[in-house]
Design a protein around this motif. Structure first.
Motif: not given
Length: 176
Positions: A33-59
């Motif tokens: 995991l040394d070189d690994a890049l991990v990306f986490r999606f903002n799922t806070d839908v209380s803000t306009t920057q969060g993603f809804r669950p249905e948007e994250l069904s496939t990436v």
């Protein structure tokens, strides 16, 4: 040349003692995991920057070699949540989610992470200028790979220095 049998006996005892010492010490390096890049999606839908669950069904993730003479020109894969209905995080490593092609490492590619469909992306994140520099640190019997430099850019933004951060995770939020 004939050596004294005592010399051979001492050599055998010394090598056995050294092997027994190092053979009994487990190394927990997490090198994979040394070189690994991990990306986490903002799922806070209380803000306009969060993603809804249905948007994250496939990436979708596309990688393109920086050297345009390389084959294949580009590859795209779909990542699903597996047992979960949504994708929470995406990890890009030398051999994950793409198969490693020859000796090329992940810093020899540019990646695009996008949501929506393959033909009509709704949100995209371009991961570029990946810079990795590794070294080996030895401690007694264990030798572990350590990142000295781990930097990248997302959407031509400022350099993110993951080698200095406490977390190797990059938060992806909706652009607004």
């Amino acid at each position: 040349m004939f050596r004294n049998p005592l010399t051979w006996l001492l050599l055998l005892i010394a090598s056995t003692a050294l092997a027994a010492c190092c053979g009994s010490v487990p190394c927990d390096c997490r090198d994979e995991l040394d070189d690994a890049l991990v990306f986490r999606f903002n799922t806070d839908v209380s803000t306009t920057q969060g993603f809804r669950p249905e948007e994250l069904s496939t990436v979708y993730i596309r990688r393109v070699p920086l050297d345009s003479a390389q084959k294949p020109i580009s590859e795209t894969i779909a990542v699903t949540g597996g047992r979960r209905p949504t994708v929470q995080t995406v990890t890009i490593n030398n051999s994950q989610p793409f198969v490693q092609s020859g000796t090329r490492k992940l810093d020899e590619y540019r990646y695009t992470i996008y949501l929506g469909t393959r033909r009509a992306p709704t949100d995209s994140f371009i991961v570029s200028n990946i810079r990795l520099l590794d070294d080996t640190e030895a401690d007694g019997c264990c030798s572990c790979n350590v990142n000295l430099v781990k930097k990248l850019q997302v959407n031509d933004g400022p350099d993110l220095d993951l080698s200095k951060e406490l977390s190797d995770t990059v938060l992806l939020s909706r652009k607004r």
